[in-house]
Design an enzyme around this catalytic site. Structure first.
Site, mmCIF file in Angstrom:
data_model
loop_
_atom_site.group_PDB
_atom_site.id
_atom_site.type_symbol
_atom_site.label_atom_id
_atom_site.label_comp_id
_atom_site.label_asym_id
_atom_site.label_seq_id
_atom_site.Cartn_x
_atom_site.Cartn_y
_atom_site.Cartn_z
ATOM 1 N NE ARG A 1 -3.972 5.353 3.761
ATOM 2 C CZ ARG A 1 -4.509 4.591 4.380
ATOM 3 N NH1 ARG A 1 -5.102 4.734 5.781
ATOM 4 N NH2 ARG A 1 -4.747 2.979 4.134
ATOM 5 C CG HIS B 1 -9.554 6.226 6.952
ATOM 6 N ND1 HIS B 1 -10.564 5.279 6.832
ATOM 7 C CD2 HIS B 1 -8.310 5.333 7.080
ATOM 8 C CE1 HIS B 1 -9.970 4.138 6.807
ATOM 9 N NE2 HIS B 1 -8.794 4.220 6.815
ATOM 10 C CD GLU C 1 -2.965 -1.069 2.377
ATOM 11 O OE1 GLU C 1 -3.702 -0.037 2.247
ATOM 12 O OE2 GLU C 1 -3.212 -2.125 2.887
ATOM 13 N NE ARG D 1 -3.973 4.763 9.860
ATOM 14 C CZ ARG D 1 -4.649 3.931 9.225
ATOM 15 N NH1 ARG D 1 -4.382 2.570 9.406
ATOM 16 N NH2 ARG D 1 -5.454 4.027 8.213
ATOM 17 C CG HIS E 1 -8.476 6.185 2.924
ATOM 18 N ND1 HIS E 1 -8.407 6.203 1.544
ATOM 19 C CD2 HIS E 1 -8.118 5.060 3.299
ATOM 20 C CE1 HIS E 1 -8.052 4.943 1.113
ATOM 21 N NE2 HIS E 1 -7.525 4.325 2.188
HETATM 22 C C1 FAD Z 1 -13.261 1.401 6.652
HETATM 23 C C2 FAD Z 1 -12.048 1.333 7.208
HETATM 24 C C3 FAD Z 1 -11.003 0.619 6.745
HETATM 25 C C4 FAD Z 1 -10.007 0.597 7.284
HETATM 26 N N1 FAD Z 1 -8.728 -0.350 6.698
HETATM 27 C C5 FAD Z 1 -7.698 -0.542 7.492
HETATM 28 C C6 FAD Z 1 -6.759 -1.559 6.876
HETATM 29 O O1 FAD Z 1 -6.812 -2.260 5.980
HETATM 30 N N2 FAD Z 1 -5.730 -1.751 7.884
HETATM 31 C C7 FAD Z 1 -5.713 -0.995 9.074
HETATM 32 O O2 FAD Z 1 -4.539 -1.524 9.936
HETATM 33 N N3 FAD Z 1 -6.358 -0.006 9.525
HETATM 34 C C8 FAD Z 1 -7.415 0.312 8.786
HETATM 35 N N4 FAD Z 1 -8.441 0.796 9.321
HETATM 36 C C9 FAD Z 1 -8.290 1.412 10.840
HETATM 37 C C10 FAD Z 1 -8.384 0.366 11.620
HETATM 38 O O3 FAD Z 1 -9.533 -0.349 11.558
HETATM 39 C C11 FAD Z 1 -8.705 1.048 13.039
HETATM 40 O O4 FAD Z 1 -7.727 2.023 13.308
HETATM 41 C C12 FAD Z 1 -8.707 0.134 14.059
HETATM 42 O O5 FAD Z 1 -9.356 -1.121 13.855
HETATM 43 C C13 FAD Z 1 -9.011 0.420 15.542
HETATM 44 O O6 FAD Z 1 -9.024 -0.448 16.459
HETATM 45 P P1 FAD Z 1 -9.538 -0.218 18.033
HETATM 46 O O7 FAD Z 1 -9.355 -1.890 18.398
HETATM 47 O O8 FAD Z 1 -8.423 0.563 18.586
HETATM 48 O O9 FAD Z 1 -10.894 0.397 17.912
HETATM 49 P P2 FAD Z 1 -12.274 -0.289 17.033
HETATM 50 O O10 FAD Z 1 -12.093 -1.276 16.263
HETATM 51 O O11 FAD Z 1 -12.926 1.055 16.366
HETATM 52 O O12 FAD Z 1 -13.055 -0.550 18.236
HETATM 53 C C14 FAD Z 1 -13.715 0.269 19.304
HETATM 54 C C15 FAD Z 1 -14.682 -0.217 20.120
HETATM 55 O O13 FAD Z 1 -14.987 0.498 21.227
HETATM 56 C C16 FAD Z 1 -16.231 0.411 21.244
HETATM 57 N N5 FAD Z 1 -16.891 1.942 21.915
HETATM 58 C C17 FAD Z 1 -16.636 3.188 21.728
HETATM 59 N N6 FAD Z 1 -17.269 3.852 22.360
HETATM 60 C C18 FAD Z 1 -17.705 3.225 23.420
HETATM 61 C C19 FAD Z 1 -18.455 3.525 24.694
HETATM 62 N N7 FAD Z 1 -18.598 4.750 24.834
HETATM 63 N N8 FAD Z 1 -18.854 2.431 25.519
HETATM 64 C C20 FAD Z 1 -18.476 1.187 25.157
HETATM 65 N N9 FAD Z 1 -17.906 0.798 24.044
HETATM 66 C C21 FAD Z 1 -17.230 1.707 23.176
HETATM 67 C C22 FAD Z 1 -17.076 0.078 20.163
HETATM 68 O O14 FAD Z 1 -18.475 -0.487 20.274
HETATM 69 C C23 FAD Z 1 -15.899 -0.661 19.781
HETATM 70 O O15 FAD Z 1 -16.291 -1.921 19.984
HETATM 71 C C24 FAD Z 1 -9.554 0.979 8.796
HETATM 72 C C25 FAD Z 1 -10.603 1.755 9.333
HETATM 73 C C26 FAD Z 1 -11.888 2.125 8.499
HETATM 74 C C27 FAD Z 1 -13.009 2.496 9.166
#
Ligand code: FAD
Length: 537
Positions: free
Chosen positions: A274, A331, A112, A366, A228
């Site tokens: 990006r 994003h 990428e 990032r 993005h």
């Molecule tokens: C469309 C898209 C494509 C992407 N593609 C990529 C990729 O190919 N590769 C890559 O490395 N990254 C990618 N990213 C970024 C990556 O997905 C995220 O940065 C990463 O998954 C974040 O993980 P996390 O566990 O920190 O948060 P998240 O996966 O966002 O999880 C957050 C959690 O917190 C919970 N939550 C939030 N607020 C509260 C609250 N007040 N009370 C209780 N629960 C709460 C939510 O319900 C959820 O379960 C992409 C993002 C998007 C949106």
């Protein structure tokens, strides 16, 4: 009141990785705002970056991460990310994650933007996050020490004598409860919903960061939001992500005249960082729509990108046949709750990891596919520290302080659901207009004034949307203040009125209404020298 050893707010890659490790040391409660599968993690398409090819591969991954971060990457954080990554991904494989493989059974790797090698693992073509979440969830569901509580909104942190000792929860039946624990982990993800145009799902309202800030924790680099470059752009359609992996497989960007424009902008052309691609698209879009073109790519694109192909089919489009209209969308949040490498925040008892946290690992921008890896690596690091339950993080040096107003948490009378939605829509639109891809003092000051005026009509009450509205407002004020204070252009933060970089990279920090800047670990000149020596080692 309920008691657990550990509470984890969030069930994405960060929360589930941490819960798996924490379960070895005590009773864990994981709360998620909606169904477990609803997180940024589940929407991740392109893949997870990991250097599985030994020391040289790891050194190059570090170099790419530092280069993309535009002088602001914390070297120790990035070194931990790339060196611990392979072990964490091995663990994912052991949990049954089915990454795509070639005919001989070898893991397939793609490339990428701004990666110097093919090092991105993917699953089911473009459903990497969903597959990782499935495997992690299957693992965590089998652990007797972990309770998974869905449709539960964390409202606030409980603070006693300066330490975080619990959380208040809004349960599915709308009851408010309090849960206490030895350590709380914010794995609550990003805040894409702060902008009218975003690839993020509805749960991404930055709740964890807002509640940490309210409780007095420091937040860092909040002005750095990654846009993005290529979200689908058709009137009435969602801003569905057209993964960077499309460009990794050869997609070209074309302007309204059908010309390629990226080769004139950056030596890596379509695979430039990006922020560079997003700004170039924004400029070209002034003359008409910009498109992705894969019509020349000799590959079975439906098989390689099944999710994207199915989405496009709903609009009568095909990757192999049509130009695909795209525009940038919010994003990924590089900033977040300020932590050290073990997830410790400035408040004892409170930890943060993943997109909700800021270790400085991404700097000002990032590197593609580094955030799934961040969740894996730093979720586990934080869990380790929570088990030890250390004290607050060690302070870094601090610089000059500026004073800004704090937003109040209480507000006027209860309002109808429609009024709350209108209020949120207004906030998201003003953030897109004035604190989006291209910024200047006039726009940021206008945003600041409007946000201040919106305090008077802030939604009250304990309905989930009112809570989210207040959280979005808290973060909007922090982001705008940080963006105004950063009078330079770096990575994802571009000031039309300050197009140059400061000679020394500095992180912004905000805490209890005060904003200041701290020197990063890699001053620009030193960084260049280090990169040169890495490149020749
Ligand atoms: C469309 C898209 C494509 C992407 N593609 C990529 C990729 O190919 N590769 C890559 O490395 N990254 C990618 N990213 C970024 C990556 O997905 C995220 O940065 C990463 O998954 C974040 O993980 P996390 O566990 O920190 O948060 P998240 O996966 O966002 O999880 C957050 C959690 O917190 C919970 N939550 C939030 N607020 C509260 C609250 N007040 N009370 C209780 N629960 C709460 C939510 O319900 C959820 O379960 C992409 C993002 C998007 C949106």
């Amino acid at each position: 009141m309920e008691l657990f050893d550990f509470v984890v707010v969030g069930g994405g890659i960060t929360g589930l990785s941490a819960a798996n490790r924490l379960s070895e040391a005590g009773q864990v409660l994981v709360v998620t705002k909606e169904a477990l599968a609803e997180s940024n993690t589940s929407y991740a398409q392109g893949g997870i970056a990991v250097a599985m090819g030994g020391d040289e591969d790891v050194a190059l991954h570090l170099e790419d991460t530092i280069t993309a971060g535009d002088g602001l990457v914390e070297r120790d954080a990035a070194a931990l990310l790339v060196s611990a990554g392979p072990e964490r991904v091995d663990e994912l494989l052991r949990f049954g994650t089915a990454f795509d493989r070639g005919a001989a059974g070898e893991l397939e790797r793609t490339r990428e933007g701004a990666h110097s090698l093919n090092r991105i693992l993917h699953a089911q073509g473009d459903a990497t996050g969903r597959e990782i979440a499935r495997a992690l969830l299957a693992r965590v569901r089998g652990l007797k020490n972990v309770e998974l509580r869905e449709w539960t909104t964390t409202v606030d942190l409980v603070v006693e004598d300066g330490s975080v000792v619990g959380v208040t929860l809004l349960e599915r039946d709308r009851a408010l409860t309090e849960v206490r624990a030895k350590a709380i982990l914010l794995a609550s993800g990003g805040a894409g919903q702060i902008y009218s145009d975003t690839t993020n799902p509805a749960v991404a309202t930055g709740d964890g960061i807002a509640m940490a800030y309210r409780a007095g924790a420091a937040v860092e680099d909040m002005e750095f939001y990654q846009f993005h470059p290529t979200a689908f752009a058709m009137e009435g359609a969602p801003r569905y992500l057209m993964s960077e992996a499309l460009r990794g497989e050869g997609a070209l960007m074309r302007n309204a005249r059908g010309e390629r424009f990226m080769p004139a902008v950056h030596p890596q052309a379509e695979l430039a960082p990006r922020d560079v691609v997003a700004r170039a698209i924004t400029r070209e879009s002034l003359d008409g729509p910009v498109s992705l073109d894969m019509r020349h790519v000799q590959k079975d694109l439906k098989a390689r990108f099944p999710g994207i192909s199915a989405f496009l089919a709903g609009y009568g489009l095909e990757l192999a046949r049509d130009l695909i209209p795209v525009r940038p969308a919010a994003h990924y949040l590089m900033g977040g709750v300020k932590t050290d490498l073990a997830g410790r925040t400035t408040l004892p008892g409170l930890f943060a990891a993943g997109e909700a946290a800021c270790t400085g690992v991404h700097g000002a921008n990032r590197l593609a596919s580094n955030s799934l890896l961040e969740g894996l690596v730093f979720g586990v690091e934080a869990a380790g520290a929570m088990v030890g339950r250390g004290t607050g993080m060690r302070a870094r040096n601090s610089g000059k302080a500026l004073s800004v107003d704090r937003s109040p948490l209480t507000a006027s009378a209860d309002e109808s659901a429609e009024a709350v939605e209108r209020w949120i829509a207004r906030l998201r639109e003003l953030m897109w207009r004035d604190a989006g891809l291209l910024r200047d003092a006039a726009g940021l000051r206008r945003a600041q004034a409007e946000l201040r005026a919106m305090r008077e009509t802030m939604p009250a009450g304990t309905a989930r949307r009112a809570i989210e509205a207040r959280n979005l407002h808290t973060l909007a004020e922090v982001m705008v203040a940080s963006a105004l204070g950063r009078e330079e252009s770096r990575g994802a933060h571009f000031r039309l009125d300050f197009p140059d970089k400061w000679p020394v990279a500095r992180h912004s920090v905000m805490q209890q209404g005060r904003l200041w800047f701290e020197q990063g670990s890699l001053p620009a000149e030193a960084e260049d020298r280090e990169l040169q020596s890495l490149a020749h080692s």
